[in-house]
Design a protein around this motif. Structure first.
Motif, PDB file in Angstrom:
ATOM      1  N   GLY A  58       0.779  -1.234   0.000  1.00  0.00           N
ATOM      2  CA  GLY A  58       0.000   0.000   0.000  1.00  0.00           C
ATOM      3  C   GLY A  58       0.812   1.286   0.000  1.00  0.00           C
ATOM      4  N   HIS A  59       0.250   2.339  -0.655  1.00  0.00           N
ATOM      5  CA  HIS A  59       0.999   3.597  -0.698  1.00  0.00           C
ATOM      6  C   HIS A  59       0.141   4.865  -0.795  1.00  0.00           C
ATOM      7  CE1 HIS A  59       0.501   2.503  -4.981  1.00  0.00           C
ATOM      8  NE2 HIS A  59       0.454   3.809  -5.190  1.00  0.00           N
ATOM      9  N   GLU A  60      -1.172   4.748  -0.946  1.00  0.00           N
ATOM     10  CA  GLU A  60      -2.028   5.939  -0.990  1.00  0.00           C
ATOM     11  C   GLU A  60      -2.742   6.062   0.356  1.00  0.00           C
ATOM     12  OE1 GLU A  60      -3.361   5.300  -5.705  1.00  0.00           O
ATOM     13  OE2 GLU A  60      -4.871   5.323  -4.111  1.00  0.00           O
ATOM     14  N   PHE A  61      -2.419   7.099   1.140  1.00  0.00           N
ATOM     15  CA  PHE A  61      -3.007   7.140   2.482  1.00  0.00           C
ATOM     16  C   PHE A  61      -2.973   8.533   3.100  1.00  0.00           C
ATOM     17  CE2 PHE A  61       1.387   7.162   3.616  1.00  0.00           C
ATOM     18  CZ  PHE A  61       1.454   7.728   4.882  1.00  0.00           C
ATOM     19  N   SER A  62      -3.763   8.677   4.150  1.00  0.00           N
ATOM     20  CA  SER A  62      -3.672   9.833   5.041  1.00  0.00           C
ATOM     21  C   SER A  62      -3.912   9.337   6.458  1.00  0.00           C
ATOM     22  CB  SER A  62      -4.691  10.907   4.662  1.00  0.00           C
ATOM     23  OG  SER A  62      -6.010  10.447   4.911  1.00  0.00           O
ATOM     24  N   GLY A  63      -3.587  10.181   7.429  1.00  0.00           N
ATOM     25  CA  GLY A  63      -3.746   9.744   8.804  1.00  0.00           C
ATOM     26  C   GLY A  63      -3.456  10.838   9.802  1.00  0.00           C
ATOM     27  N   ASP A  79      -1.745  15.930  14.551  1.00  0.00           N
ATOM     28  CA  ASP A  79      -2.017  16.631  13.292  1.00  0.00           C
ATOM     29  C   ASP A  79      -2.513  15.667  12.221  1.00  0.00           C
ATOM     30  OD1 ASP A  79      -1.174  18.980  14.410  1.00  0.00           O
ATOM     31  OD2 ASP A  79       0.729  19.091  13.328  1.00  0.00           O
ATOM     32  N   ALA A  80      -3.446  16.141  11.402  1.00  0.00           N
ATOM     33  CA  ALA A  80      -3.854  15.392  10.216  1.00  0.00           C
ATOM     34  C   ALA A  80      -2.785  15.575   9.146  1.00  0.00           C
ATOM     35  CB  ALA A  80      -5.197  15.889   9.702  1.00  0.00           C
ATOM     36  N   VAL A  81      -2.379  14.473   8.496  1.00  0.00           N
ATOM     37  CA  VAL A  81      -1.291  14.531   7.519  1.00  0.00           C
ATOM     38  C   VAL A  81      -1.574  13.598   6.350  1.00  0.00           C
ATOM     39  CG1 VAL A  81       0.513  15.165   9.189  1.00  0.00           C
ATOM     40  CG2 VAL A  81       0.015  12.738   8.746  1.00  0.00           C
ATOM     41  N   GLY A 140      -8.073  12.632   1.555  1.00  0.00           N
ATOM     42  CA  GLY A 140      -6.628  12.748   1.740  1.00  0.00           C
ATOM     43  C   GLY A 140      -5.872  11.569   1.179  1.00  0.00           C
ATOM     44  N   ALA A 141      -6.482  10.398   1.211  1.00  0.00           N
ATOM     45  CA  ALA A 141      -5.848   9.212   0.644  1.00  0.00           C
ATOM     46  C   ALA A 141      -5.788   9.263  -0.875  1.00  0.00           C
ATOM     47  CB  ALA A 141      -6.582   7.951   1.104  1.00  0.00           C
ATOM     48  N   MET A 142      -6.494  10.228  -1.479  1.00  0.00           N
ATOM     49  CA  MET A 142      -6.470  10.406  -2.933  1.00  0.00           C
ATOM     50  C   MET A 142      -5.520  11.520  -3.356  1.00  0.00           C
ATOM     51  SD  MET A 142      -8.583   8.239  -4.401  1.00  0.00           S
ATOM     52  CE  MET A 142      -9.206   8.961  -5.924  1.00  0.00           C
ATOM     53  N   LEU A 302      -3.333  19.748  -2.330  1.00  0.00           N
ATOM     54  CA  LEU A 302      -3.836  20.100  -1.005  1.00  0.00           C
ATOM     55  C   LEU A 302      -4.687  21.372  -1.074  1.00  0.00           C
ATOM     56  CD1 LEU A 302      -0.635  19.280   1.044  1.00  0.00           C
ATOM     57  CD2 LEU A 302      -2.897  18.338   1.529  1.00  0.00           C
ATOM     58  N   HIS A 303      -4.230  22.337  -1.870  1.00  0.00           N
ATOM     59  CA  HIS A 303      -4.964  23.596  -2.008  1.00  0.00           C
ATOM     60  C   HIS A 303      -6.332  23.370  -2.647  1.00  0.00           C
ATOM     61  CE1 HIS A 303      -5.960  27.753  -2.950  1.00  0.00           C
ATOM     62  NE2 HIS A 303      -6.144  27.371  -4.214  1.00  0.00           N
ATOM     63  N   TYR A 304      -6.348  22.693  -3.791  1.00  0.00           N
ATOM     64  CA  TYR A 304      -7.605  22.544  -4.526  1.00  0.00           C
ATOM     65  C   TYR A 304      -8.554  21.548  -3.886  1.00  0.00           C
ATOM     66  CZ  TYR A 304      -5.972  25.612  -8.219  1.00  0.00           C
ATOM     67  OH  TYR A 304      -5.544  26.712  -8.913  1.00  0.00           O
ATOM     68  N   MET A 305      -8.044  20.624  -3.094  1.00  0.00           N
ATOM     69  CA  MET A 305      -8.962  19.783  -2.324  1.00  0.00           C
ATOM     70  C   MET A 305      -9.605  20.597  -1.207  1.00  0.00           C
ATOM     71  SD  MET A 305      -7.699  15.869  -1.960  1.00  0.00           S
ATOM     72  CE  MET A 305      -7.702  14.773  -3.378  1.00  0.00           C
ATOM     73  N   ALA A 306      -8.836  21.487  -0.608  1.00  0.00           N
ATOM     74  CA  ALA A 306      -9.387  22.329   0.462  1.00  0.00           C
ATOM     75  C   ALA A 306     -10.437  23.294  -0.068  1.00  0.00           C
ATOM     76  CB  ALA A 306      -8.261  23.094   1.154  1.00  0.00           C
ATOM     77  N   THR A 307     -10.243  23.797  -1.308  1.00  0.00           N
ATOM     78  CA  THR A 307     -11.216  24.730  -1.885  1.00  0.00           C
ATOM     79  C   THR A 307     -12.433  24.023  -2.480  1.00  0.00           C
ATOM     80  OG1 THR A 307     -10.136  24.715  -4.071  1.00  0.00           O
ATOM     81  CG2 THR A 307      -9.394  26.376  -2.464  1.00  0.00           C
TER      82      THR A 307
END
Length: 346
Positions: A58-63, A79-81, A140-142, A302-307
């Protein structure tokens, strides 16, 4: 901790595995909250590739940060990362030039280093980015596959007002539809053989939908965009879609190859001659990293996912526990059931 470990062809096991620990002063221990199955995971499961027997996949993730080394300054516990899974050597000639996607020793987690199909993963600080909690862990995993697509667009000469064709509307293709819009495409053409995927492409901003199984792509091109497109993005990695991608651009146009082929590619003469006679610029794109590591691809994602300009929620259709890993891989890879994006929720 629980982890999905790969032992051989179609041999993945959910096991109790030793939890990673902080060893180096720049290490960050992350509790994995969501981790997705990539097409390359499916291929490695079926045909293997670079890996160590028993390696956590596995390699696509957030946590969430669980612990940090003594020298870590960019994130704190809790922190979320998101983690960049690409491991580069920083020593070869390409790394010295900041061309990290071309690193001679590049690999991703899940091959020679424990990956994200686990409850915890440990990465160096350089590979970990803070994430706006509003993005959410599944989105985030995407971020990693989105960075891969953004990397491809950055290789091109796309400009506002261009016409862009996306061939193949899996996760990568659907992200490409959205990136084409962000990069300023005036018209986006989505091409696939699955009407459900085309419906998603339309939801994400595609203007023209073509089912190349039920419609003649050549005829549709002649009727709808006879001069050709400015840019064709191949995101399926299949022989026919490679040929299609070479047929679509206008003279002097561009083709980005992002889809990973899992068999030999045969380009028919009539399509190969399009490269020559139309003087096409055919661009290979690999991974999603650049300088400064891990690169602008990650920051803009990260920017465009947040917007909200990048929205991957509709792609995620299946959520499973790690215990279900062996069964879900069997169903996915052997086409026993159809899925869009699968997320493990450890």
């Amino acid at each position: 901790m629980k982890a999905l470990n790969l032992y051989g062809v179609e041999d993945i096991r959910c096991e109790e595995t030793v939890m990673p620990t902080i060893v180096n002063p720049d290490d960050i221990l992350i509790e994995v909250k969501a981790t997705g199955i990539c097409g390359s995971d499916s291929s490695r499961y079926k045909k293997l590739g670079p890996y160590i027997k028993g390696m956590t996949f596995g390699h696509e993730f957030s946590g969430v940060v669980a612990a940090v080394g003594a020298d870590v300054s960019t994130v704190n516990k809790g922190d979320a990362v998101v983690g960049c899974p690409a491991i580069v050597c920083y020593e070869c000639e390409y790394c010295e030039r900041g061309e990290y996607a071309r690193c001679n020793n590049l690999f991703v987690t899940g091959s020679y280093r424990p990956g994200s199909f686990a409850q915890y993963i440990c990465l160096p600080e350089s590979n970990v980015l803070p994430m706006d909690e509003a993005i959410g862990f599944e989105q985030g995993a995407m971020i990693e596959p989105s960075a891969v697509v953004a990397h491809g667009f950055y290789q091109s000469q796309i400009k506002p007002g261009d016409t862009v064709a996306i061939i193949g509307c899996g996760s990568i293709g659907l992200l490409a539809v959205q990136w084409a819009k962000i990069f300023g495409a005036a018209q986006i053409i989505a091409i696939d053989i699955d009407d459900n995927k085309l419906t998603l492409a339309q939801q994400f901003g595609a203007d023209i939908l073509i089912n190349s199984h039920t419609q003649s792509l050549a005829q549709q091109k002649e009727q709808l965009f006879p001069s050709g497109v400015d840019l064709a993005v191949e995101s399926a990695g299949a022989p026919q879609t490679i040929n299609d991608a070479l047929m679509l651009p206008q003279k002097g146009g561009e083709v980005i190859l992002i889809g990973i082929p899992y068999a030999d590619m045969v380009i028919e003469r009539q399509y190969f001659e399009k490269i020559l006679r139309n003087e096409l610029n055919v661009i290979g794109s690999w991974n999603g990293i650049s300088s400064p590591f891990p690169g602008k691809e990650w920051k803009v994602t990260l920017h465009y996912m947040a917007t909200g300009d990048l929205n991957v929620k509709p792609m995620i259709t299946t959520r499973v526990a790690l215990d279900e890993g062996p069964e879900i891989f069997d169903k996915l890879v052997n086409h026993k059931e159809k899925y869009n994006k699968i997320m493990f929720i450890p």
